[in-house]
Design an enzyme around this catalytic site. Structure first.
Site, PDB file in Angstrom:
ATOM      1  N   LYS A   1       6.047  -9.432  -0.268  1.00  0.00           N
ATOM      2  CA  LYS A   1       6.668  -8.196   0.233  1.00  0.00           C
ATOM      3  C   LYS A   1       8.063  -8.012  -0.335  1.00  0.00           C
ATOM      4  CE  LYS A   1       4.414  -7.267   4.679  1.00  0.00           C
ATOM      5  NZ  LYS A   1       4.643  -7.041   6.110  1.00  0.00           N
TER       6      LYS A   1
ATOM      7  N   LYS B   1      -7.031  -7.045  -1.713  1.00  0.00           N
ATOM      8  CA  LYS B   1      -7.340  -6.862  -0.295  1.00  0.00           C
ATOM      9  C   LYS B   1      -7.325  -5.366   0.063  1.00  0.00           C
ATOM     10  CE  LYS B   1      -4.274  -7.472   3.053  1.00  0.00           C
ATOM     11  NZ  LYS B   1      -3.377  -7.959   4.111  1.00  0.00           N
TER      12      LYS B   1
ATOM     13  N   LYS C   1      -3.729  -0.787   4.136  1.00  0.00           N
ATOM     14  CA  LYS C   1      -3.226   0.553   4.446  1.00  0.00           C
ATOM     15  C   LYS C   1      -2.101   0.948   3.510  1.00  0.00           C
ATOM     16  CE  LYS C   1      -1.178  -1.600   8.513  1.00  0.00           C
ATOM     17  NZ  LYS C   1      -1.464  -1.800   9.910  1.00  0.00           N
TER      18      LYS C   1
END
Ligand code: AMP
Ligand code: TRP
Length: 339
Positions: free
Chosen positions: A119, A202, A205
């Site tokens: 991230k 993966k 969203k």
């Protein structure tokens, strides 16, 4: 390790960062419902708004997304009379215990977290301190209930190992047998649902391509279209699971089918082996619509009654604090804080 007998209790959480995908449903929500209905655990499920804000959230969106996620939990089958359903910030003991755990966890442990590295990317000097401390808050979420079992998708495995390390170090440093060493529950065919456009990524969203995922709010036509367009290879389906090994896209669609139909992968292969994708995809689309459409309809209905959602969450917070307040008080006592 721990010799104390703890009440079998499940805790898990999802971030209200906008949108729920089929990955969240199969990897998390559906299994939360199964564990609720199994009857062998107390179950506590949580919208983790404090976790969501480790990256920027527009306040109005955060509020909306938290309620929408609550609607998603309930529409998927979480029953507030069987499970405690809460929003993290409404139970202040999560954040209070997290501070203690910030002082137990070591910098080196946190620096090894792959989700943080992913991230933060090249931007590591400029992300929030909260993003770095995120796994200590997650450990607090779990341990402030003395939860014993934590169902999550595969991507959370490392965070759960850190939760175990924090419990072990706390017990060791303060010479107590107070926090349980939890069991991760990462099982089933769909612990890692992959993107419909790329079988090595993966389903998420945050993927820029909407075609890569099925959203829990997609209507029947959209679901069917996304499955029809899902990336595949030219070969027909094999009749045994072993034949899927080098075929990530085919394997992903089979895993989704298996999880939605609640059939083992082997049983699915017996049924669909030899079929072309042109035949299998409509079967999968029909199954996905059958299972997901009622959930999105119910979510929309619940979102029209926000007062009801807020009432459920207020009640959940009250029930939760009956568990968390004494555990936090005992923790404060153990570490030497004056009452
Ligand atoms: P998040 O949306 O990142 O808060 O994830 C909430 C839960 O959904 C966690 O237990 C994740 O492991 C699970 N999850 C998210 N994406 C997937 C996926 N593609 N496959 C399986 N589980 C997932
Ligand atoms: N980190 C989890 C995720 O992104 C969400 C989460 C927060 C969680 N606290 C938790 C999951 C405690 C399980 C238990 O998916």
């Amino acid at each position: 390790m721990s010799d104390t007998q703890f009440t079998p209790r499940v805790f898990s959480g999802i971030q209200p960062s906008g949108g729920l995908t089929l990955g969240n449903y199969l990897g998390a929500l559906k299994r939360f419902v199964d564990m609720q209905n199994e009857g062998s655990f107390e179950t506590v499920y949580c919208m983790v708004d404090l976790h969501a804000m480790t990256v920027w959230q527009n306040p109005a969106d955060l509020r909306h997304n938290t309620r929408e996620l609550a609607a998603g939990f309930i529409a998927s089958g979480i029953d507030p009379s069987k499970s405690i359903l809460i929003n993290q910030s409404q139970v202040p003991e999560h954040a209070q215990l997290a501070w203690i755990f910030n002082c137990v966890a070591r910098m080196g442990w946190m620096q090894r977290m792959t989700q943080f590295k992913d991230k933060a990317g090249k931007n590591a000097q400029n992300v929030s301190l909260g993003l770095f401390a995120y796994p200590a808050l997650m450990a607090a979420d779990i341990l402030v209930y003395h939860a014993t079992h934590v169902p999550v998708g595969d991507d959370q495995k490392q965070h759960l190992e850190l939760t175990r390390d924090i419990a072990i170090k706390f017990n060791h440093d303060f010479e107590v047998d107070f926090f349980p060493v939890i069991e991760p529950v990462i099982e089933g065919a769909a612990t890692r649902v992959m993107s419909l456009r790329d079988g090595s990524k993966k389903m998420s969203k945050s993927d820029p391509s909407d075609a890569s995922r099925i959203n829990m709010t997609d209507d029947a036509d959209t679901i069917a279209k996304k499955i029809r367009k899902a990336k595949t290879d030219p070969e027909p389906l094999p009749s045994e699971a072993a034949g899927l090994e080098e075929r990530p896209e085919a394997r992903n669609l089979i895993n989704i089918y298996s999880a939605l139909a609640e059939m083992s992968v082997d049983a699915v292969m017996t049924d669909v082996g030899g079929k072309a994708f042109s035949e299998f995809k409509p079967m999968l689309a029909e199954l996905a619509v059958e299972k997901l459409a009622p959930i999105s309809t119910e979510m929309a209905r619940l979102m029209n009654d926000q007062a009801e959602i807020d009432r459920i969450l207020a009640h959940g917070a009250e029930q939760a604090r009956e568990i968390t307040a004494p555990i936090l008080a005992k923790t404060y006592e153990i570490v030497g804080m004056i009452k």
